[in-house]
Design a protein around this motif. Structure first.
Motif, PDB file in Angstrom:
ATOM      1  N   LYS A   1       0.835  -1.202   0.000  1.00  0.00           N
ATOM      2  CA  LYS A   1       0.000   0.000   0.000  1.00  0.00           C
ATOM      3  C   LYS A   1       0.870   1.253   0.000  1.00  0.00           C
ATOM      4  N   SER A   2       1.949   1.240   0.782  1.00  0.00           N
ATOM      5  CA  SER A   2       2.849   2.395   0.835  1.00  0.00           C
ATOM      6  C   SER A   2       3.601   2.576  -0.483  1.00  0.00           C
ATOM      7  N   ILE A   3       3.961   1.470  -1.127  1.00  0.00           N
ATOM      8  CA  ILE A   3       4.608   1.552  -2.446  1.00  0.00           C
ATOM      9  C   ILE A   3       3.664   2.238  -3.429  1.00  0.00           C
ATOM     10  N   ASP A   4       2.393   1.854  -3.389  1.00  0.00           N
ATOM     11  CA  ASP A   4       1.404   2.454  -4.295  1.00  0.00           C
ATOM     12  C   ASP A   4       1.285   3.958  -4.058  1.00  0.00           C
ATOM     13  N   ARG A   5       1.286   4.373  -2.782  1.00  0.00           N
ATOM     14  CA  ARG A   5       1.198   5.805  -2.468  1.00  0.00           C
ATOM     15  C   ARG A   5       2.451   6.549  -2.935  1.00  0.00           C
ATOM     16  N   ALA A   6       3.605   5.907  -2.771  1.00  0.00           N
ATOM     17  CA  ALA A   6       4.865   6.532  -3.200  1.00  0.00           C
ATOM     18  C   ALA A   6       4.889   6.707  -4.714  1.00  0.00           C
ATOM     19  N   ARG A   7       4.472   5.674  -5.429  1.00  0.00           N
ATOM     20  CA  ARG A   7       4.442   5.763  -6.889  1.00  0.00           C
ATOM     21  C   ARG A   7       3.426   6.813  -7.341  1.00  0.00           C
ATOM     22  N   ALA A   8       2.293   6.890  -6.639  1.00  0.00           N
ATOM     23  CA  ALA A   8       1.266   7.878  -6.982  1.00  0.00           C
ATOM     24  C   ALA A   8       1.824   9.293  -6.857  1.00  0.00           C
ATOM     25  N   ARG A   9       2.631   9.521  -5.811  1.00  0.00           N
ATOM     26  CA  ARG A   9       3.228  10.848  -5.616  1.00  0.00           C
ATOM     27  C   ARG A   9       4.172  11.196  -6.772  1.00  0.00           C
ATOM     28  N   LEU A  10       5.077  10.263  -7.097  1.00  0.00           N
ATOM     29  CA  LEU A  10       6.078  10.545  -8.124  1.00  0.00           C
ATOM     30  C   LEU A  10       5.461  10.544  -9.520  1.00  0.00           C
ATOM     31  N   LYS A  11       4.406   9.778  -9.692  1.00  0.00           N
ATOM     32  CA  LYS A  11       3.662   9.774 -10.954  1.00  0.00           C
ATOM     33  C   LYS A  11       3.013  11.141 -11.176  1.00  0.00           C
TER      34      LYS A  11
END
Length: 734
Positions: free
Chosen positions: A232-242
């Motif tokens: 879940k945290s990976i998804d949030r991190a990718r969402a930020r950088l995306k």
């Protein structure tokens, strides 16, 4: 203090050099080389689950959306149970390894290249992490991975994996492997430098945007990608950088759009056009609501004083040409010339004839300029253009050649814009600017596309253009009926074609090849023209058209078909963008599984150009219904089935374009070199439509508030924008 990478334990000078060759020199380079995937015990599928999922689905039941997507990259951990090296055929070697994961099933890893390397690192009893695309091989009832990425997992990582740790997988090249750089070493390097590297990172996104979209802080996002605590945290991190990646690209597009719209650089045209109004009143049909809407949008741009840069999208047969012509008449009534550029001489000829016919008796001089003209004729046309005697000039690439000098060029219309390169469009624009001798001004530009572009791609590829869409077909158009047929049913299709011709209609039969090929088991136009003329339709007039004919031979064949001298035209895809033949009502496409969706849609659009009911038959081989014999055919077979079923289900070009984008990706869809599709690290143009929309809205709103980013709080934003635009090639995007 951050030491050079070669001093990190386990690296050394040689490995540091190998990393440098891959662009990894500093600690920040390590930080920005983010993992490409993760091995997560809770999410990894078992071999048994993959085996059952991929076993021979019936692709022809249900609709296109129900067809299983085969091309999915998966990661799993398994143990090597056998690893023999084999000789196949004439001394060609292959290396295979059988792996199992305790789920009751096994999979085979297949390697044709770098056999010595893989046979050295993959040993019986090893635990390995595997990433690749699984396929089901019906010949051996076996799940296979061909050339997957394989990493031997050491005891420490195995223990971490069993305890629930998520292991990052970094991009690895053969050069890095040859230098002895393993995935474990990459993780070790990251762990060594990450704290100091992250400390130097600045968060340049405005705080209000971060808060509005509930985005993770940049430093936290980068740490989470490398040292994940949960999926879940990976998804949030990718969402930020995306979001950040898309925001800066859209900010660049917004800045370029504002620059192009400076009022002092364009032409301000009176929106009233007596000639356009008179033509509308004389048309034998009514303009659709969509056509009227886009005409209003275009004329509004042309009267603003800023140079217009507008993309006009419309499906095949939606009536883009009449829209363009009415806008060209507006330019002429304001004292300016207009140019219409087409990709082929056949299409330029069609536009020239259509426009000349509509404007007959109006006093508007329409000229044609193409490469195939004789020298004397071209000089005469060029002379009329330079003197301002020509009002509308229709042509091909000859329009921007050196000897052509325009006289107050006000509007450039580019048809099928994706077929022209950036340099060609820029040169025509330059000539237009030079045509205003006393006060150089940029002409208005309208680019037209009959290839519907998905909205997500349009916002990225043409984000700095205003977009108009004709999303309505003329009222007299009847939807084309489309059917997938198999070779065993071609006799009935031939009978149907004969019946249509008996009613006075005509038909196209399209083949993928010009001449018969020994390498490809595909049908050719030349061979089947002879077969159809002698054996199937001996009493009918059969024409032939293909790309290897001389330009005037192609033109003669097309004109003969238009004039009803042929009943059937046998062709290759050269007719994909071509002359309208309203009397043609049947399109038979052979080996249809070999064509792309966009191409199939364009070919189908050659019929249905009148009020007559039209038909399209997509012919494919009988064995295509069932499992094909080659193991690596599963993915292409599934994609081909999606294409053909989609064509059967809809005539909506925009829905077809969305499916095509999912199947091929943005680069393949547009042709990366010509299109300027940027390569994003995090964003996916296929699935990230909502994020693109949000990032675009924020970027354009920010520049509306602070056009030059001179506000103190936007200083870092401005610096980052310039750096990104320069280093990533955004400045060269078409």
């Amino acid at each position: 203090m951050i030491l050079p990478l070669q001093y990190v334990k386990g690296v050394g000078p040689k490995r540091a050099e190998a990393l440098a060759n891959e662009g990894v020199v500093t600690a920040r380079d390590v930080l920005l080389r983010v993992p490409r995937a993760y091995i997560d015990r809770s999410a990894a599928p078992s071999i048994a689950v993959l085996y059952n999922r991929l076993r021979s689905p019936d692709l022809w039941k249900g609709d296109a959306l129900s067809i299983t997507a085969v091309s999915t990259d998966v990661s799993l951990v398994a143990t090597v149970t056998s690893a023999p090296e084999r000789t196949v055929g004439r001394a060609r070697k292959m290396f295979t390894a059988t792996v199992s994961d305790g789920s009751g099933a096994s999979a085979q890893l297949i390697f044709w290249n770098a056999i010595n390397y893989f046979s050295r690192i993959i040993k019986v009893g090893d635990t390995v992490a595997i990433s690749g695309i699984p396929e089901y091989d019906p010949r051996w009832n076996q799940l296979t991975f061909t050339h997957p990425e394989v990493e031997r997992v050491d005891e420490e990582d195995i223990e971490r994996y069993r305890q629930g740790a998520i292991l990052a997988k970094y991009p690895m090249t053969q050069a890095l492997r040859n230098a002895g750089i393993t995935m474990r070493l990459m993780r070790h390097i990251v762990e060594h430098v990450i704290d100091d590297a992250i400390a130097d990172e600045r968060d340049v996104l405005p705080p209000d945007i971060i808060q509005r979209h509930d985005l993770m802080e940049r430093r936290a996002a980068l740490r989470e990608l490398h040292l994940p605590t949960s999926i879940k945290s990976i998804d949030r991190a990718r969402a930020r950088l995306k979001f950040e990646e898309l925001f800066f690209f859209q900010l660049f597009l917004a800045a370029r759009s504002r620059s192009r719209k400076r009022p002092d650089r364009g032409l301000s045209l009176d929106p009233r056009s007596p000639r356009a109004r008179a033509l509308v009143e004389q048309l034998p049909f009514e303009l659709t609501t969509a056509q009227r809407r886009v005409i209003h949008e275009i004329i509004h741009d042309m009267s603003s004083g800023a140079p217009m840069n507008r993309l006009l999208q419309g499906d095949v047969g939606s009536g883009k040409t009449i829209v363009a012509m009415l806008c060209m008449l507006n330019a002429i009534d304001n004292g300016y010339q207009a140019v219409l550029m087409a990709p082929t001489e056949i299409l330029a000829e069609q536009h020239f004839r259509t426009i000349s016919k509509w404007l007959e008796g109006t006093g508007v001089v329409v000229d044609q300029l193409v490469g195939g003209q004789r020298s004397k004729a071209r000089k005469e046309v060029a002379s009329r253009i330079a003197a301002g005697e020509s009002h509308i000039i229709v042509g091909t690439h000859a329009l921007f050649e050196a000897e052509v000098q325009y006289h107050k060029l006000g509007l450039i219309v580019i048809d099928e814009q994706h077929r022209f390169g950036v340099a060609q469009r820029a040169e025509l624009k330059r000539l237009g600017r030079l045509s205003h001798e006393d006060d150089p001004r940029n002409p208005h530009i309208l680019v037209m596309s009959a290839t519907p572009i998905p909205r997500t791609l349009s916002m990225t590829l043409y984000g700095d253009l205003d977009v108009s869409v004709i999303d309505e077909l003329p009222k007299d158009r009847t939807p084309i009926r489309t059917r997938v047929v198999f070779e065993s049913g071609l006799t009935q299709v031939y009978d149907f074609i004969r019946d249509e011709i008996a009613k006075g209609r005509q038909a196209y039969i399209v083949y993928p090849l010009v001449e018969k090929s020994e390498k490809l088991e595909l049908k050719s136009a030349v061979e089947h023209h002879e077969f159809l003329a002698s054996s199937v339709f001996p009493d009918l007039r059969i024409g032939l058209l293909h790309g290897q004919m001389l330009w005037y031979e192609k033109e003669d064949a097309m004109k003969a078909f238009l004039n009803k001298e042929f009943d059937v035209l046998v062709s290759t895809t050269v007719i994909e963008v071509g002359v309208d033949v309203p009397n043609a009502t049947v399109m038979l496409i052979e080996n249809a599984e070999r064509f792309g969706l966009s191409q199939l849609h364009q070919l189908r659009g050659r019929v249905g150009r009148s009020g007559h009911q039209s038909y399209c038959f997509l012919a494919t081989k009988d064995h295509f219904r069932f499992q094909m014999s080659r193991a690596n055919s599963a993915e292409e077979r599934a994609k081909a089935a999606v294409r053909l079923k989609t064509m059967e289900e809809t005539t909506d070009g925009f829905r077809i374009a969305e499916v095509d984008l999912k199947l091929r990706g943005p680069g393949d869809l547009m042709g990366t070199r010509q299109s300027g599709v940027p390569e994003f690290m995090f964003a996916d143009l296929v699935t990230d439509g909502p994020v693109i929309t949000q990032a675009r809205a924020e970027a354009f709103a920010l520049l509306e508030h602070d056009p030059t980013l001179r506000a103190p709080e936007h200083q870092a934003l401005r610096e980052r924008l310039v750096d990104d635009a320069t280093s990533s090639g955004f400045l060269t995007v078409a």
